[in-house]
Design a protein around this motif. Structure first.
Motif, short mmCIF file in Angstrom:
data_model
loop_
_atom_site.label_atom_id
_atom_site.label_comp_id
_atom_site.label_asym_id
_atom_site.label_seq_id
_atom_site.Cartn_x
_atom_site.Cartn_y
_atom_site.Cartn_z
N SER A 135 0.83 -1.31 -0.07
CA SER A 135 -0.02 0.00 -0.12
C SER A 135 0.81 1.22 -0.02
O SER A 135 0.51 2.29 -0.84
CB SER A 135 -0.87 -0.13 1.30
OG SER A 135 -1.81 -1.06 1.17
N ALA A 136 1.94 1.21 0.81
CA ALA A 136 2.86 2.38 0.90
C ALA A 136 3.36 2.56 -0.54
O ALA A 136 3.55 3.78 -0.92
CB ALA A 136 4.01 2.22 1.84
N ILE A 137 3.94 1.49 -1.18
CA ILE A 137 4.53 1.73 -2.52
C ILE A 137 3.45 2.11 -3.74
O ILE A 137 3.73 3.04 -4.35
CB ILE A 137 4.97 0.20 -3.05
CG1 ILE A 137 6.27 -0.05 -2.05
CG2 ILE A 137 5.59 0.46 -4.60
CD1 ILE A 137 7.00 -1.46 -2.26
N ARG A 138 2.09 1.66 -3.54
CA ARG A 138 1.28 2.17 -4.33
C ARG A 138 1.06 3.75 -4.29
O ARG A 138 0.94 4.38 -5.01
CB ARG A 138 -0.07 1.52 -4.07
CG ARG A 138 -0.17 0.11 -4.60
CD ARG A 138 -1.48 -0.50 -4.44
NE ARG A 138 -2.53 0.23 -4.88
CZ ARG A 138 -3.06 0.19 -6.03
NH1 ARG A 138 -2.76 -0.88 -6.62
NH2 ARG A 138 -4.17 0.68 -6.47
N HIS A 139 1.13 4.17 -2.87
CA HIS A 139 1.05 5.66 -2.66
C HIS A 139 2.13 6.32 -3.22
O HIS A 139 1.91 7.54 -3.70
CB HIS A 139 0.78 5.70 -1.30
CG HIS A 139 0.39 7.22 -0.83
ND1 HIS A 139 1.34 8.16 -0.54
CD2 HIS A 139 -0.94 7.81 -0.74
CE1 HIS A 139 0.85 9.45 -0.17
NE2 HIS A 139 -0.57 9.10 -0.24
N SER A 196 -2.29 5.69 7.91
CA SER A 196 -3.53 4.67 7.62
C SER A 196 -3.26 4.49 5.92
O SER A 196 -3.01 5.40 5.14
CB SER A 196 -4.72 5.04 7.81
OG SER A 196 -4.84 5.33 9.34
N HIS A 197 -3.44 2.99 5.63
CA HIS A 197 -3.63 2.86 4.22
C HIS A 197 -2.08 3.03 3.54
O HIS A 197 -2.34 3.15 2.24
CB HIS A 197 -4.65 3.49 3.45
CG HIS A 197 -5.95 3.34 4.37
ND1 HIS A 197 -6.77 2.09 4.23
CD2 HIS A 197 -6.81 4.26 4.73
CE1 HIS A 197 -7.74 2.37 4.87
NE2 HIS A 197 -7.84 3.59 5.22
N GLY A 198 -1.11 3.22 4.47
CA GLY A 198 0.18 3.35 3.90
C GLY A 198 0.44 4.49 3.15
O GLY A 198 1.40 4.64 2.42
N ALA A 199 -0.22 5.50 3.48
CA ALA A 199 -0.35 6.95 2.93
C ALA A 199 0.76 7.81 3.74
O ALA A 199 0.43 8.45 4.47
CB ALA A 199 -1.82 7.52 2.84
N VAL A 200 2.04 8.02 3.07
CA VAL A 200 2.86 8.79 3.51
C VAL A 200 3.52 9.47 2.33
O VAL A 200 3.79 8.98 1.50
CB VAL A 200 4.14 7.93 4.30
CG1 VAL A 200 5.08 8.84 4.77
CG2 VAL A 200 3.58 6.99 5.44
#
Length: 344
Positions: free
Chosen positions: A22-26, A215-219
């Motif tokens: 999820s972090a990578i997608r973001h 949340s949801h890997g959103a950084v």
């Protein structure tokens, strides 16, 4: 004459289901023109994370920018698989601006960082930072240990004995190597729980290493990339249980893939999975499912008994509509019983 600058590489590690993909997608969705190459490692024989990213539909994420290393852990195969992959990326006519490496959930990050000090790549790339993703609810529930209460009781009875389980050791290794820690799924915890998770994490961090909630890997990409840690030059400060041993294997864990027929509905598939997960202590489930009457592929992701699902893309012409899942657990998992239960 100025030396060419090194291409930075970010290692994203963390336990199973922490939110690395999820972090990578973001990151990809918010790359702001930065050309990012991905190296994705899987534990098991079904490349789920790579397939999710290849199917993401993000304009700047081409299949040539995603490299998968399946059937093993990067930390065990740096010479055979990982280093040639990095060299191939560096030798491209249009090398990436940044390399992002997603380790398997069972990987030790330190041997991977150490590989960047090898002469073949040292002058051309550097470890910009090690990002450790933490599944906040899992840590709050003690899922990083096989039996946290039993371990605590044994330690209290004899503090001279080391009763750490493999899961605890992985948790500590991944935190000890971190340049930044991301506590994911913060929306699922109240403030008291988050503070308790942060206190647990802080005990294993090096001085000055910070943690953040998300949340949801959103950084934000500006937060995760550009740490300039040069981690390969800072190995001694990154404690590892395996520093003296020099070797590491994954005999403590096992995985297998299973093929099932089409599911009547997502809820029906989850209802079939949950009792099997509970009975056999399965750590992680991930894969794809075909749902009757649906043109899109269903992604299934689970940590313990917390299962998530979403449709990611249409099934392609000529592609077999099937349900394929990877099951991961500690050694001793009863594969035959699990297969029988899920097939019934």
């Amino acid at each position: 004459m100025e030396k060419p600058s090194k291409i930075p590489a970010t290692v994203i590690t963390g336990f199973l289901g922490a939110g690395k993909t999820s972090a990578i997608r973001h990151l990809l969705q918010n790359a702001k023109g930065r050309r990012i190459a991905l190296v994705i490692n899987e534990f098991g024989d079904l490349g789920v994370d790579g397939e999710i990213l290849k199917g993401c539909g993000i304009e700047d994420c081409g299949e040539e920018d995603v490299v998968e290393l399946a059937n093993g852990c990067i930390c065990c195969t740096v010479a055979d698989d990982f280093l040639p992959t990095i060299q191939a990326l560096l030798d491209r006519a249009d090398p990436p601006d940044h390399i992002v490496i997603e380790t398997s959930g069972l990987a030790l990050p330190k041997p991977l960082v150490k590989a960047f000090a090898w002469p073949e790549v040292r002058t051309r790339t550097t470890v910009d930072g090690v990002i450790t993703m933490i599944d906040g609810p899992a840590v709050a529930d003690g899922l990083f240990a096989g039996d946290p209460e039993a371990v605590a009781a044994q330690r209290e009875a004899d503090e001279n004995l080391d009763h750490e389980t493999p899961l605890e050791e992985l948790f500590e290794e991944q935190l000890a190597c971190a340049d930044m820690v991301v506590i994911n799924k913060a929306d699922m915890l109240d403030d008291a729980q988050l503070q308790a998770v942060e206190a647990t994490v802080a005990r294993h961090l090096r001085p000055a290493v910070k943690s953040l909630r998300t949340s949801h890997g959103a950084v934000d990409i500006a937060v995760l990339l550009g740490l300039d840690a040069a981690a390969e030059d800072d190995l001694d400060s990154r404690h590892s249980h395996h520093d003296a041993a020099g070797e590491h294997d994954h005999d403590d864990f096992t995985s297998f893939s299973i093929a099932l027929g089409e599911a009547e509905a997502p809820e029906a598939l989850l209802a079939r999975l949950l009792p099997v997960i509970a009975e056999h202590g399965i750590l992680r489930v991930k894969g794809f499912a075909a749902v009757t009457g649906k043109a899109m592929r269903l992604v299934v992701q689970g940590v313990g008994d917390r299962l998530q699902h979403y449709y990611d893309r249409d099934w392609q012409p000529g592609e077999e509509r099937s349900t394929r899942l990877v099951i991961i657990g500690e050694t001793g998992l009863d594969e035959a019983a699990i297969r029988a239960a899920l097939a019934s």
